[in-house]
Scaffold this active site. Structure first.
Site, PDB file in Angstrom:
ATOM      1  CE1 TYR A  97      15.915  67.899  93.521  1.00 11.64           C
ATOM      2  CE2 TYR A  97      16.424  66.153  95.084  1.00 11.64           C
ATOM      3  CZ  TYR A  97      16.440  67.489  94.734  1.00 11.64           C
ATOM      4  OH  TYR A  97      16.969  68.421  95.596  1.00 11.64           O
ATOM      5  CD  GLU A 139      18.960  68.459  98.198  1.00  9.66           C
ATOM      6  OE1 GLU A 139      18.516  67.291  98.096  1.00  9.66           O
ATOM      7  OE2 GLU A 139      18.480  69.422  97.571  1.00  9.66           O
ATOM      8  CE1 TYR A 192      15.933  75.810 107.977  1.00  7.37           C
ATOM      9  CE2 TYR A 192      17.455  77.605 107.522  1.00  7.37           C
ATOM     10  CZ  TYR A 192      16.704  76.536 107.083  1.00  7.37           C
ATOM     11  OH  TYR A 192      16.731  76.183 105.753  1.00  7.37           O
TER      12      TYR A 192
END
Length: 397
Positions: A97, A139, A192
């Protein structure tokens, strides 16, 4: 998701909205140029989306939306969740980040020039780190949830293609087992996998493919359409064989069936968008015998219709599951409706406003049905969709 931005910060951010609307893509291009000076950072990104410009336009649109809503960032909560899920899939971690912050603020200064005063840059730095910290926290929770499950992993893991299954003229399924012989974390039906193809001679090439089997701890199945060109789908169709190794990160995504099904379900897909629907149908057939399910699929013809026999078998196993297919090139002998799926047909043949809709398909398909379902009275919270590629705008817009 509430932010405690000062009125002065909000004023400064909103003052840049007209400039972002005009120069947003130029700023993002400059940002990526700075980021990609570091090959390790460049490798984190899907270079196909960089080359065709979709990621640049998507991020420019996202930053503009953030600036417009800086006084009410809660409206971006769903976008934050999707981005966090995608970041976990792309193996983006907290240490990345600061690189983005430096590149973004530098790009704003370069493109906007004297307008980007120290106050403006400080305001954008505050705004960036607010979102970045939200993403990092979410996250971390996603990764912890994966790692606490049997078979969970982080980063890239090697899988062996154990079987290839032709599904139609252009679509093939690939069964994947971990090379290390261990279990896999059971996915949520609809999620996915993110693949990278560095070892296949395509460094920076990454693709998301829905898992097309029901949740289990042994293997995954992906079902891939052969696209034009020489990208990932061409490699899988033309070069990958039984025994070929490919790498992926664990299952992610915010498009999946709930653990408790409270309303009738309508699964709506176009083309290869059927892949997450098959996973959902397998899960329903296995674990939800009382669920009311309507599956509606559209494709060109029998030759392009993938997994038809498998879907029919699932329907035959479940007393409350129905399936209808539409062919735009229907022949007289085909067991399918002719033409395109329509809102009027859905209204007449499904529970409609009482149902949860799950959609996956090409962009025009999604845009049409998200907009039209909500416009026809289906509550927006009951319309769920999956789209692969940068989300440059809400489908209902």
């Amino acid at each position: 998701m509430s932010a405690s931005f000062s009125p002065h910060t909000i004023t400064l951010i909103k003052s840049t909205v007209p400039l972002l609307a005009e120069h947003g893509t130029t700023i993002i291009e400059a940002m990526y140029h700075r980021l990609f000076e570091d090959p390790q950072i460049e490798a984190l990104f899907n270079q196909a989306n960089q080359k065709n410009g979709t990621q640049i336009h998507a991020l420019a649109g996202a930053i503009l939306a953030y600036a417009r809503n800086i006084d009410n960032p809660g409206v971006l909560a769903s976008a934050i969740e999707r981005i966090a899920q995608k970041h976990v899939g792309y193996a983006i971690h907290p240490e990345h980040y600061p690189h983005v912050a430096t590149a973004l603020l530098g790009a704003i200064k370069k493109v906007l020039g004297d307008v980007a005063t120290s106050e403006v840059l400080e305001a954008w730095g505050e705004a960036y780190w607010f979102i970045a910290n939200l993403l990092k926290d979410r996250e971390a929770v996603i990764r912890e949830g994966i790692m606490t499950k049997n078979g969970g992993w982080i980063h890239w893991r090697r899988f062996v293609i154990s079987k290839r299954i032709p599904e139609s003229e252009t679509i093939t399924s690939f069964m994947l087992h971990p090379e290390d012989g261990g279990p896999v974390v059971p996915h949520q039906a609809g999620q996915y996998l993110t693949f990278r193809f560095d070892a296949a001679g395509m460094p920076g090439m990454k693709r998301n493919y829905s898992i097309s089997c029901g949740p289990n701890s042994d293997h995954y199945r992906i079902t891939v359409k052969r696209e034009h060109g020489t990208g990932a789908s061409a490699f899988l169709h033309d070069q990958a064989k039984v025994g070929t190794i490919i790498e992926c990160t664990p299952p992610v995504g915010d498009f999946f069936l709930p653990s408790v099904i409270e309303r009738p379900i309508v699964l709506l897909s176009g083309g290869v968008g059927l892949t997450p629907m098959v996973s959902m149908m397998e899960q329903i057939a296995e674990a939800h015998p009382d669920a009311q399910v309507w599956y509606v699929h559209g494709t060109q013809n029998r030759e392009t219709h993938a997994m038809d026999a498998h879907i029919r078998a699932l329907v035959s196993r479940h007393k409350h599951m129905k399936a209808t297919t539409f062919y735009t090139q229907r022949r007289e002998a085909d067991d399918a409706e002719a033409g395109f799926i329509t809102i009027d047909w859905l209204r007449a043949n499904t529970p409609f406003q009482k149902a949860d809709f799950y959609l996956c398909g090409p962009r025009p398909f999604l845009r049409t049905f998200v907009r039209d379902l909500i416009g026809a009275g289906v509550p927006a919270v009951q319309v769920h969709y999956e789209f692969f590629g940068p989300m440059d705008e809400e489908m209902a817009a």
